[in-house]
Enzyme design. Structure first.
Site, PDB file in Angstrom:
ATOM      1  N   LYS A  62       4.933   1.484   8.225  1.00 39.05           N
ATOM      2  CA  LYS A  62       4.223   2.076   9.369  1.00 39.05           C
ATOM      3  C   LYS A  62       4.724   3.485   9.718  1.00 39.05           C
ATOM      4  CE  LYS A  62       2.703  -2.392  11.013  1.00 39.05           C
ATOM      5  NZ  LYS A  62       1.301  -2.707  10.922  1.00 39.05           N
ATOM      6  N   ASP A  65      12.851  -7.553   9.348  1.00 39.54           N
ATOM      7  CA  ASP A  65      11.582  -6.904   9.069  1.00 39.54           C
ATOM      8  C   ASP A  65      11.309  -5.947  10.223  1.00 39.54           C
ATOM      9  OD1 ASP A  65       8.974  -6.111   8.887  1.00 39.54           O
ATOM     10  OD2 ASP A  65       8.209  -8.067   8.256  1.00 39.54           O
ATOM     11  N   TYR A  75       5.236 -12.566  11.071  1.00 40.85           N
ATOM     12  CA  TYR A  75       4.381 -12.169   9.949  1.00 40.85           C
ATOM     13  C   TYR A  75       5.104 -11.078   9.172  1.00 40.85           C
ATOM     14  CZ  TYR A  75       0.310 -10.169   7.504  1.00 40.85           C
ATOM     15  OH  TYR A  75      -0.571  -9.704   6.558  1.00 40.85           O
TER      16      TYR A  75
HETATM   17  N1  HOZ Z   1      -0.362  -7.360  12.630  1.00 39.88           N
HETATM   18  C1  HOZ Z   1      -0.812  -6.708  11.440  1.00 39.88           C
HETATM   19  C2  HOZ Z   1       0.215  -5.797  10.874  1.00 39.88           C
HETATM   20  N2  HOZ Z   1       1.499  -5.931  11.362  1.00 39.88           N
HETATM   21  C3  HOZ Z   1      -2.114  -6.047  11.680  1.00 39.88           C
HETATM   22  C4  HOZ Z   1      -2.619  -5.226  10.553  1.00 39.88           C
HETATM   23  C5  HOZ Z   1      -3.510  -5.949   9.593  1.00 39.88           C
HETATM   24  O1  HOZ Z   1      -3.211  -7.093   9.234  1.00 39.88           O
HETATM   25  O2  HOZ Z   1      -4.505  -5.361   9.213  1.00 39.88           O
END
Ligand code: HOZ
Length: 426
Positions: free
Chosen positions: A265, A237, A142
């Protein structure tokens, strides 16, 4: 009625699903999300006064824990001097210096406001630089919710069974090729067939959005080799892994350098931020130096930069990553033992302080493997943990994060709860 329930009822009328990001909605695990009132260290408190040991950590940024003193002080100090200028600041220069020092492959960097923006922009640079349109991503990875990247996407895409979002033009999705994570042969086949059209390979070097899946030995090296051979751009990423699995991210941990890297992040210390950067010859294509356009009113926001710099300073201290490794290993051991004692098939994948316990026999080395996990059992386990005051990600296809604020006692509490919760979820 609980205050969380009352808020959710109101929110559900006003916000899709009552939440501002789908994975928060608890749809995959049932029940209702606690609305959070405050957090400190490794704990969060909800509006009903319940407290939880938190392994979500805002989905990755809070490597120091919640409301870490130096981060809060930096934000307060920055806010007192203004919250946004739409003009360059010294903090942005310091952040660029910190990022380029940590990642030798990043010679120039541009700050944005989210990981989504970082990935979207890196792809544009790769396409602009190569004059090619195709993109290769991996099933279950993702990279945020930009159109080209919502193809076989993990995270919420996996959680809600919408890996290919409605609203993405078919013509655009057709430009995104996919291969199984860790399958170098599939990548080589695609390059043999279409190598001259592939602008970039984008990968989470440690997958975190199908649950944690480490790269198989040689996988990242193979991607480096094949992209180089075909003149394609290799994009890591590292929104989750940057400053998480090592100070210099997965690139430091595995010794493979990308052409472009996406960050987010941790470099915002819990405030909205993202960054993309890499080789000078690529980054010099970004406006105003070059023809690839990308911009943002809040890019390099002074509060986010201050919070991020305070976080990086703390992480640069001796022993931070040894401590994260030790805590992660302790939690992994505890979960493996708990599953064995409960007679529950489980596989714990861990890289440093990020880990996922999959409810299936191992190994889990790609998205197809992750999908073999028993999500019903995860949901029962999740609820049993929550009832015992332990907050995990409300989906099997996400990571748990340990922070420097977690103590051995916090982990032992979680491990004890897991032993009971696994028996209950059997
Ligand atoms: N896995 C997603 C971010 N890497 C979680 C955060 C989200 O989508 O709110």
């Amino acid at each position: 009625m609980s205050e969380s329930k009352r808020l959710l009822d109101t929110a559900a009328r006003l916000i899709p699903g009552g939440v501002n990001s789908p994975v928060r909605a608890f749809r995959a695990v049932g029940g209702q999300p606690p609305f959070i009132a405050r957090a400190e260290g490794a704990r969060v408190w909800d509006v009903d006064g319940r407290s939880f040991v938190d392994f979500v950590g805002s989905w990755g940024p809070l490597v120091l824990g919640h409301a870490a003193g130096p981060v809060v002080a930096a934000i307060v100090d920055a806010a007192g001097r203004g919250t946004s200028y739409g003009a360059p600041t010294a903090g942005e220069v310091e952040m660029a210096e910190a990022v380029t020092a940590a990642f030798p492959s990043i010679e120039m960097v541009r700050l944005v406001s989210s990981g989504t923006e970082a990935a979207m922009s890196a792809i544009r640079v790769a396409r602009g630089a190569t004059g090619r349109d195709l993109l290769l991503k991996f099933d279950g990875c993702y990279h945020g919710h930009a159109d080209s990247l919502l193809v076989k996407a993990g995270s919420g895409g996996a959680t809600f069974g919408i890996p290919d979002s409605a609203g993405v033009p078919a013509a655009l999705a057709a430009l995104t090729l996919t291969a199984p994570f860790n399958d170098l042969d599939a990548v080589r086949d695609l390059f043999r067939a279409r190598g001259g059209d592939i602008a970039a390979v984008i990968v989470e070097p440690v997958a975190g959005n199908m649950g944690v899946v480490p790269p198989a030995p040689g996988f990242l090296e193979g991607l480096r080799e094949v992209t180089q051979a075909h003149g394609a751009v290799l994009i890591f990423d590292e929104v989750i892994t940057g400053f998480r699995v090592a100070y210099g991210g997965a690139q430091e941990r595995y010794g493979v350098q990308a052409d472009l890297t996406c960050l987010g992040k941790i470099i915002g210390g819990g405030l909205p931020v993202g960054a993309y950067g890499g080789r000078r010859r690529l980054m010099e294509r970004v406006a105003p130096l070059g023809p690839v356009y990308q911009a943002g009113t809040l890019s390099g926001n002074p509060l986010a930069v201050a919070a991020g710099l305070a976080t990086l300073r703390a992480l640069a201290r001796d022993g931070a990553y040894d401590r994260l490794e030790a805590l992660g290993a302790r939690l992994e051991r505890g979960l493996v033992d708990a599953a064995a004692r409960a007679g529950v098939p489980a596989t714990v994948n861990r890289v440093g302080s990020m880990l996922t316990g999959f409810f299936c026999d191992g190994p889990v080395r790609d998205y197809a493997g992750a999908r073999r996990a028993d999500t019903g059992r995860y949901a029962r386990f999740f609820q049993a943990m929550l009832a015992r005051g332990i907050a995990l990600a409300p989906s099997q296809f996400e990571a748990a994060f340990v922070s420097l604020a977690h103590t051995e006692a916090d982990l032992d509490l979680a491990i004890g709860a897991a032993a009971e919760a696994m028996a209950e979820a059997r």
